[in-house]
Motif scaffolding. Sequence first.
Motif, PDB file in Angstrom:
ATOM      1  N   LEU A  67       0.820  -1.218   0.000  1.00 32.92           N
ATOM      2  CA  LEU A  67       0.000   0.000   0.000  1.00 32.92           C
ATOM      3  C   LEU A  67       0.853   1.267   0.000  1.00 32.92           C
ATOM      4  CD1 LEU A  67      -2.801  -0.868   2.586  1.00 32.92           C
ATOM      5  CD2 LEU A  67      -3.121  -0.390   0.153  1.00 32.92           C
ATOM      6  N   SER A  68       2.065   1.167   0.506  1.00 31.42           N
ATOM      7  CA  SER A  68       2.911   2.349   0.675  1.00 31.42           C
ATOM      8  C   SER A  68       3.891   2.574  -0.471  1.00 31.42           C
ATOM      9  CB  SER A  68       3.667   2.267   2.006  1.00 31.42           C
ATOM     10  OG  SER A  68       4.533   1.141   2.035  1.00 31.42           O
ATOM     11  N   GLU A  69       3.662   1.946  -1.600  1.00 28.20           N
ATOM     12  CA  GLU A  69       4.494   2.200  -2.784  1.00 28.20           C
ATOM     13  C   GLU A  69       4.491   3.696  -3.085  1.00 28.20           C
ATOM     14  OE1 GLU A  69       7.031   1.683  -5.808  1.00 28.20           O
ATOM     15  OE2 GLU A  69       6.310  -0.003  -4.613  1.00 28.20           O
ATOM     16  N   GLY A  70       5.650   4.288  -3.248  1.00 28.90           N
ATOM     17  CA  GLY A  70       5.762   5.719  -3.539  1.00 28.90           C
ATOM     18  C   GLY A  70       5.797   6.601  -2.302  1.00 28.90           C
ATOM     19  N   PHE A  71       5.713   6.009  -1.118  1.00 29.20           N
ATOM     20  CA  PHE A  71       5.757   6.787   0.118  1.00 29.20           C
ATOM     21  C   PHE A  71       7.197   7.157   0.473  1.00 29.20           C
ATOM     22  CE2 PHE A  71       1.721   5.768   2.772  1.00 29.20           C
ATOM     23  CZ  PHE A  71       0.922   5.791   1.651  1.00 29.20           C
ATOM     24  N   SER A  74       8.512  10.188   5.673  1.00 30.08           N
ATOM     25  CA  SER A  74       7.555  11.031   6.392  1.00 30.08           C
ATOM     26  C   SER A  74       6.114  10.598   6.133  1.00 30.08           C
ATOM     27  CB  SER A  74       7.744  12.500   6.009  1.00 30.08           C
ATOM     28  OG  SER A  74       7.586  12.664   4.613  1.00 30.08           O
ATOM     29  N   ASP A  75       5.836  10.065   4.936  1.00 28.98           N
ATOM     30  CA  ASP A  75       4.500   9.549   4.633  1.00 28.98           C
ATOM     31  C   ASP A  75       4.206   8.310   5.478  1.00 28.98           C
ATOM     32  OD1 ASP A  75       4.141  11.494   2.567  1.00 28.98           O
ATOM     33  OD2 ASP A  75       5.241  10.195   1.174  1.00 28.98           O
ATOM     34  N   LEU A  76       5.201   7.453   5.604  1.00 29.30           N
ATOM     35  CA  LEU A  76       5.052   6.249   6.427  1.00 29.30           C
ATOM     36  C   LEU A  76       4.816   6.625   7.885  1.00 29.30           C
ATOM     37  CD1 LEU A  76       7.952   4.183   4.839  1.00 29.30           C
ATOM     38  CD2 LEU A  76       5.497   3.806   4.503  1.00 29.30           C
ATOM     39  N   GLU A  77       5.571   7.605   8.352  1.00 31.26           N
ATOM     40  CA  GLU A  77       5.398   8.071   9.726  1.00 31.26           C
ATOM     41  C   GLU A  77       3.982   8.603   9.941  1.00 31.26           C
ATOM     42  OE1 GLU A  77       7.524  11.038  12.963  1.00 31.26           O
ATOM     43  OE2 GLU A  77       7.735  11.483  10.826  1.00 31.26           O
ATOM     44  N   ALA A  78       3.470   9.378   8.990  1.00 34.26           N
ATOM     45  CA  ALA A  78       2.130   9.946   9.124  1.00 34.26           C
ATOM     46  C   ALA A  78       1.065   8.855   9.189  1.00 34.26           C
ATOM     47  CB  ALA A  78       1.840  10.894   7.951  1.00 34.26           C
ATOM     48  N   ALA A  79       1.213   7.809   8.366  1.00 29.92           N
ATOM     49  CA  ALA A  79       0.235   6.720   8.363  1.00 29.92           C
ATOM     50  C   ALA A  79       0.235   5.983   9.700  1.00 29.92           C
ATOM     51  CB  ALA A  79       0.534   5.750   7.221  1.00 29.92           C
ATOM     52  N   VAL A  80       1.402   5.663  10.212  1.00 30.69           N
ATOM     53  CA  VAL A  80       1.482   4.956  11.493  1.00 30.69           C
ATOM     54  C   VAL A  80       1.046   5.879  12.628  1.00 30.69           C
ATOM     55  CG1 VAL A  80       3.013   3.797  13.139  1.00 30.69           C
ATOM     56  CG2 VAL A  80       3.262   3.364  10.681  1.00 30.69           C
ATOM     57  N   ARG A  81       1.392   7.153  12.547  1.00 33.13           N
ATOM     58  CA  ARG A  81       0.997   8.102  13.590  1.00 33.13           C
ATOM     59  C   ARG A  81      -0.519   8.164  13.738  1.00 33.13           C
ATOM     60  NH1 ARG A  81       2.029  13.201  11.800  1.00 33.13           N
ATOM     61  NH2 ARG A  81       4.237  12.759  11.645  1.00 33.13           N
ATOM     62  N   GLU A  82      -1.238   8.031  12.638  1.00 31.92           N
ATOM     63  CA  GLU A  82      -2.702   8.030  12.677  1.00 31.92           C
ATOM     64  C   GLU A  82      -3.218   6.834  13.491  1.00 31.92           C
ATOM     65  OE1 GLU A  82      -6.409   9.487  12.240  1.00 31.92           O
ATOM     66  OE2 GLU A  82      -4.552  10.490  11.686  1.00 31.92           O
ATOM     67  N   VAL A  83      -2.612   5.678  13.301  1.00 33.81           N
ATOM     68  CA  VAL A  83      -3.003   4.487  14.065  1.00 33.81           C
ATOM     69  C   VAL A  83      -2.683   4.700  15.543  1.00 33.81           C
ATOM     70  CG1 VAL A  83      -2.571   2.013  14.421  1.00 33.81           C
ATOM     71  CG2 VAL A  83      -2.678   2.945  12.089  1.00 33.81           C
ATOM     72  N   VAL A  84      -1.502   5.233  15.821  1.00 34.71           N
ATOM     73  CA  VAL A  84      -1.098   5.492  17.210  1.00 34.71           C
ATOM     74  C   VAL A  84      -2.060   6.469  17.873  1.00 34.71           C
ATOM     75  CG1 VAL A  84       0.734   6.464  18.668  1.00 34.71           C
ATOM     76  CG2 VAL A  84       1.327   4.954  16.762  1.00 34.71           C
ATOM     77  N   PHE A 104      -3.171   4.021   5.973  1.00 31.38           N
ATOM     78  CA  PHE A 104      -2.231   4.049   4.856  1.00 31.38           C
ATOM     79  C   PHE A 104      -2.901   4.529   3.570  1.00 31.38           C
ATOM     80  CE2 PHE A 104       0.598   2.121   7.720  1.00 31.38           C
ATOM     81  CZ  PHE A 104       1.867   2.139   7.168  1.00 31.38           C
ATOM     82  N   GLU A 105      -4.154   4.171   3.373  1.00 27.94           N
ATOM     83  CA  GLU A 105      -4.872   4.598   2.176  1.00 27.94           C
ATOM     84  C   GLU A 105      -5.200   6.089   2.204  1.00 27.94           C
ATOM     85  OE1 GLU A 105      -8.142   1.854   2.166  1.00 27.94           O
ATOM     86  OE2 GLU A 105      -6.959   0.275   1.189  1.00 27.94           O
ATOM     87  N   ASN A 106      -5.278   6.674   3.391  1.00 30.04           N
ATOM     88  CA  ASN A 106      -5.596   8.103   3.513  1.00 30.04           C
ATOM     89  C   ASN A 106      -4.400   9.016   3.265  1.00 30.04           C
ATOM     90  OD1 ASN A 106      -8.288   7.698   4.046  1.00 30.04           O
ATOM     91  ND2 ASN A 106      -8.045   7.762   6.262  1.00 30.04           N
ATOM     92  N   VAL A 107      -3.211   8.475   3.267  1.00 30.09           N
ATOM     93  CA  VAL A 107      -2.014   9.286   3.029  1.00 30.09           C
ATOM     94  C   VAL A 107      -1.831   9.481   1.524  1.00 30.09           C
ATOM     95  CG1 VAL A 107       0.510   9.360   3.228  1.00 30.09           C
ATOM     96  CG2 VAL A 107      -0.863   8.544   5.148  1.00 30.09           C
ATOM     97  N   VAL A 108      -1.665  10.729   1.127  1.00 24.98           N
ATOM     98  CA  VAL A 108      -1.352  11.035  -0.271  1.00 24.98           C
ATOM     99  C   VAL A 108       0.132  11.419  -0.293  1.00 24.98           C
ATOM    100  CG1 VAL A 108      -1.877  12.467  -2.274  1.00 24.98           C
ATOM    101  CG2 VAL A 108      -3.695  11.860  -0.652  1.00 24.98           C
ATOM    102  N   PRO A 109       0.970  10.525  -0.801  1.00 29.64           N
ATOM    103  CA  PRO A 109       2.413  10.765  -0.736  1.00 29.64           C
ATOM    104  C   PRO A 109       2.893  11.867  -1.678  1.00 29.64           C
ATOM    105  CG  PRO A 109       1.984   8.776  -1.972  1.00 29.64           C
ATOM    106  CD  PRO A 109       0.649   9.256  -1.444  1.00 29.64           C
ATOM    107  N   LEU A 110       4.055  12.403  -1.377  1.00 29.57           N
ATOM    108  CA  LEU A 110       4.688  13.426  -2.209  1.00 29.57           C
ATOM    109  C   LEU A 110       4.841  12.945  -3.646  1.00 29.57           C
ATOM    110  CD1 LEU A 110       6.098  16.213  -2.279  1.00 29.57           C
ATOM    111  CD2 LEU A 110       8.232  15.015  -1.774  1.00 29.57           C
TER     112      LEU A 110
END
Length: 163
Positions: A67-71, A74-84, A104-110
């Motif tokens: 799901l995190s292809e292209g992340f 900082s994008d990965l951190e944001a996705a996990v931070r949401e779960v935390v 992870f689906e809600n993150v729009v990567p750079l």
Amino acid sequence: TSRVFVVATANDVSMLPPELLRRGRFDELFFVDLPTPIERKEIIEIYIRRGLKRDIDPTLMDELVQLSEGFAGSDLEAAVREVVKEAYLNGDDVINTDLFRQSFENVVPLSQTSPEQIEAIQKLPSKIQIFLKSGSLLYLEPGGWERTDEELNRILQCWRSGE
């Protein structure tokens, strides 16, 4: 006196003033690409352990890596931070596969919001990739630093000889 080691990052090196990029200001310039699947897995594991103090199911981890292809990191951190954040607000019982997927689906990567910026950086000329592979990078950007083949050959010879 003590030794000082300075590390600086920039998303767009072409916007930095040339005097900041000249030799002597920073000894090395290098490019760090978007993380590979293996690197994304390691980054996700770090943030999950840091925020949730646990590991997750390997099958879910594989799905998050896909799901995190292209992340970026900082994008990965944001996705996990949401779960935390959800676990903190609503208790550990809310942590499940769907919450991870949704985060992870809600993150729009750079790489999706500024694909031209990522693509421009990734499309460095092959003659420059010699420096990248050896741990050094001479950055080329339209309107920025440009080196002739003769200059690049001289730089490469000096680098090989240790001068």
